[in-house]
Design a protein around this motif. Structure first.
Motif, PDB file in Angstrom:
ATOM      1  N   ILE A 167       0.843  -1.208   0.000  1.00  0.00           N
ATOM      2  CA  ILE A 167       0.000   0.000   0.000  1.00  0.00           C
ATOM      3  C   ILE A 167       0.876   1.255   0.000  1.00  0.00           C
ATOM      4  O   ILE A 167       0.633   2.198  -0.755  1.00  0.00           O
ATOM      5  CB  ILE A 167      -0.968  -0.003   1.213  1.00  0.00           C
ATOM      6  CG1 ILE A 167      -2.044  -1.076   1.029  1.00  0.00           C
ATOM      7  CG2 ILE A 167      -1.615   1.372   1.404  1.00  0.00           C
ATOM      8  CD1 ILE A 167      -2.918  -1.327   2.258  1.00  0.00           C
ATOM      9  N   HIS A 182       0.483   5.041  -1.676  1.00  0.00           N
ATOM     10  CA  HIS A 182       0.992   6.287  -1.080  1.00  0.00           C
ATOM     11  C   HIS A 182       1.970   6.936  -2.058  1.00  0.00           C
ATOM     12  O   HIS A 182       1.992   8.164  -2.198  1.00  0.00           O
ATOM     13  CB  HIS A 182       1.653   6.025   0.276  1.00  0.00           C
ATOM     14  CG  HIS A 182       0.676   5.624   1.346  1.00  0.00           C
ATOM     15  ND1 HIS A 182       0.961   5.676   2.682  1.00  0.00           N
ATOM     16  CD2 HIS A 182      -0.602   5.152   1.247  1.00  0.00           C
ATOM     17  CE1 HIS A 182      -0.100   5.270   3.377  1.00  0.00           C
ATOM     18  NE2 HIS A 182      -1.055   4.936   2.511  1.00  0.00           N
ATOM     19  N   LEU A 207      -1.599  10.024   5.268  1.00  0.00           N
ATOM     20  CA  LEU A 207      -0.574   9.059   4.833  1.00  0.00           C
ATOM     21  C   LEU A 207       0.533   8.950   5.882  1.00  0.00           C
ATOM     22  O   LEU A 207       1.004   7.857   6.187  1.00  0.00           O
ATOM     23  CB  LEU A 207       0.046   9.467   3.487  1.00  0.00           C
ATOM     24  CG  LEU A 207      -0.899   9.624   2.291  1.00  0.00           C
ATOM     25  CD1 LEU A 207      -0.113   9.978   1.039  1.00  0.00           C
ATOM     26  CD2 LEU A 207      -1.742   8.377   2.048  1.00  0.00           C
ATOM     27  N   GLU A 265      -0.580   6.896   8.882  1.00  0.00           N
ATOM     28  CA  GLU A 265      -0.573   5.461   8.590  1.00  0.00           C
ATOM     29  C   GLU A 265       0.862   4.926   8.588  1.00  0.00           C
ATOM     30  O   GLU A 265       1.153   3.882   9.161  1.00  0.00           O
ATOM     31  CB  GLU A 265      -1.246   5.199   7.235  1.00  0.00           C
ATOM     32  CG  GLU A 265      -2.748   5.384   7.309  1.00  0.00           C
ATOM     33  CD  GLU A 265      -3.477   5.105   6.011  1.00  0.00           C
ATOM     34  OE1 GLU A 265      -4.699   4.896   6.059  1.00  0.00           O
ATOM     35  OE2 GLU A 265      -2.828   5.110   4.934  1.00  0.00           O
ATOM     36  N   PHE A 283       0.663   1.569  10.534  1.00  0.00           N
ATOM     37  CA  PHE A 283       1.187   0.389   9.832  1.00  0.00           C
ATOM     38  C   PHE A 283       2.298  -0.311  10.630  1.00  0.00           C
ATOM     39  O   PHE A 283       2.286  -1.550  10.740  1.00  0.00           O
ATOM     40  CB  PHE A 283       1.650   0.747   8.412  1.00  0.00           C
ATOM     41  CG  PHE A 283       0.530   1.085   7.451  1.00  0.00           C
ATOM     42  CD1 PHE A 283      -0.794   1.151   7.865  1.00  0.00           C
ATOM     43  CD2 PHE A 283       0.804   1.337   6.105  1.00  0.00           C
ATOM     44  CE1 PHE A 283      -1.826   1.475   6.979  1.00  0.00           C
ATOM     45  CE2 PHE A 283      -0.217   1.649   5.210  1.00  0.00           C
ATOM     46  CZ  PHE A 283      -1.531   1.721   5.648  1.00  0.00           C
ATOM     47  N   HIS A 335      -7.113   1.922  -3.154  1.00  0.00           N
ATOM     48  CA  HIS A 335      -6.297   2.150  -1.965  1.00  0.00           C
ATOM     49  C   HIS A 335      -7.149   1.994  -0.689  1.00  0.00           C
ATOM     50  O   HIS A 335      -6.807   1.224   0.219  1.00  0.00           O
ATOM     51  CB  HIS A 335      -5.720   3.572  -2.123  1.00  0.00           C
ATOM     52  CG  HIS A 335      -4.923   4.118  -0.988  1.00  0.00           C
ATOM     53  ND1 HIS A 335      -4.365   5.371  -1.043  1.00  0.00           N
ATOM     54  CD2 HIS A 335      -4.586   3.633   0.232  1.00  0.00           C
ATOM     55  CE1 HIS A 335      -3.710   5.615   0.081  1.00  0.00           C
ATOM     56  NE2 HIS A 335      -3.832   4.574   0.869  1.00  0.00           N
ATOM     57  N   GLU A 361      -7.330  -1.016   2.402  1.00  0.00           N
ATOM     58  CA  GLU A 361      -7.191  -0.733   3.836  1.00  0.00           C
ATOM     59  C   GLU A 361      -8.464  -1.100   4.596  1.00  0.00           C
ATOM     60  O   GLU A 361      -8.419  -1.861   5.569  1.00  0.00           O
ATOM     61  CB  GLU A 361      -6.838   0.752   4.037  1.00  0.00           C
ATOM     62  CG  GLU A 361      -5.426   1.051   3.552  1.00  0.00           C
ATOM     63  CD  GLU A 361      -5.041   2.519   3.585  1.00  0.00           C
ATOM     64  OE1 GLU A 361      -5.898   3.369   3.906  1.00  0.00           O
ATOM     65  OE2 GLU A 361      -3.855   2.814   3.303  1.00  0.00           O
TER      66      GLU A 361
HETATM   67 FE   LIG Z   1      -3.205   4.605   2.922  1.00  0.00          FE
END
Ligand SMILES: [Fe+2]
Ligand SMILES: [Fe+2]
Length: 179
Positions: A20, A25, A71, A74, A79, A158, A162
């Motif tokens: 991802i 991103h 972003l 994450e 993440f 995207h 998620e």
């Molecule tokens: Fe994302």
């Protein structure tokens, strides 16, 4: 690589998160500045002929600003946390203890931000009848519409990866690691 041919349910959460970030991103970081330039060029080219363009630009700026911090949150918080939860589940050790409680909490925040972006994108889709350039549009406006449509498609994919794969699997992995 055609990501739609990959069965993400068979891949680890770490692999999915890495994918991802690299693909989607990366796409945002490349395309948002390009779209910003295209907007400036299209506005100049059309000389105020298209009233919708100003609304479109305002919507795009809101999405672009919100995405910048989304972003980063994450990549720097959520993440890495998901990867630690997965590692704990595999090692049969307790999941990391978090100052904000369950991983479900930051996930809810990200899902909410996805919905906010979707509201803006939906307004843009409706205003342009699916990003169709208006009658008599010049080359820059045509290119802007094409690029916006591609951006919208990428965002859909995207967010789907998620909201429908990474996040629910992370919540399930935390539950499992908790025993
Ligand atoms: Fe994302
Ligand atoms: Fe996201």
């Amino acid at each position: 690589m055609d990501e739609t041919k990959i069965d993400w349910a068979q891949r680890s959460l770490a692999e999915l998160a890495t994918h991802i970030v690299a693909v989607h991103h990366g796409y945002c970081r490349r395309e948002l500045p390009r779209l910003s330039e295209l907007f400036a060029e299209a506005v100049k080219e059309s000389g105020g002929r298209y009233a919708t363009l100003a609304d479109l630009l305002a919507g795009f700026r809101r999405v672009s600003r919100a995405l910048g911090s989304h972003l980063l949150k994450e990549e720097s918080i959520l993440f890495p946390l998901i990867e630690r939860i997965e590692a704990a589940q595999e090692a049969h050790t307790p999941p990391p203890t978090l100052c904000f409680g369950s991983v479900g909490n930051p996930i809810r925040m990200m899902v909410l931000e996805h919905s906010e972006a979707e509201v803006e994108l939906q307004k843009m889709r409706v205003a342009t009848r699916g990003f169709q350039p208006p009658e008599g549009a010049g080359p820059k406006l045509m290119e802007l519409c094409r690029t916006l449509r591609a951006f919208d498609d990428d965002m859909t994919r995207h967010v789907e990866l998620e909201d429908q794969s990474l996040f629910p699997r992370a919540v399930a992995a935390e539950q499992k690691a908790l025993g």
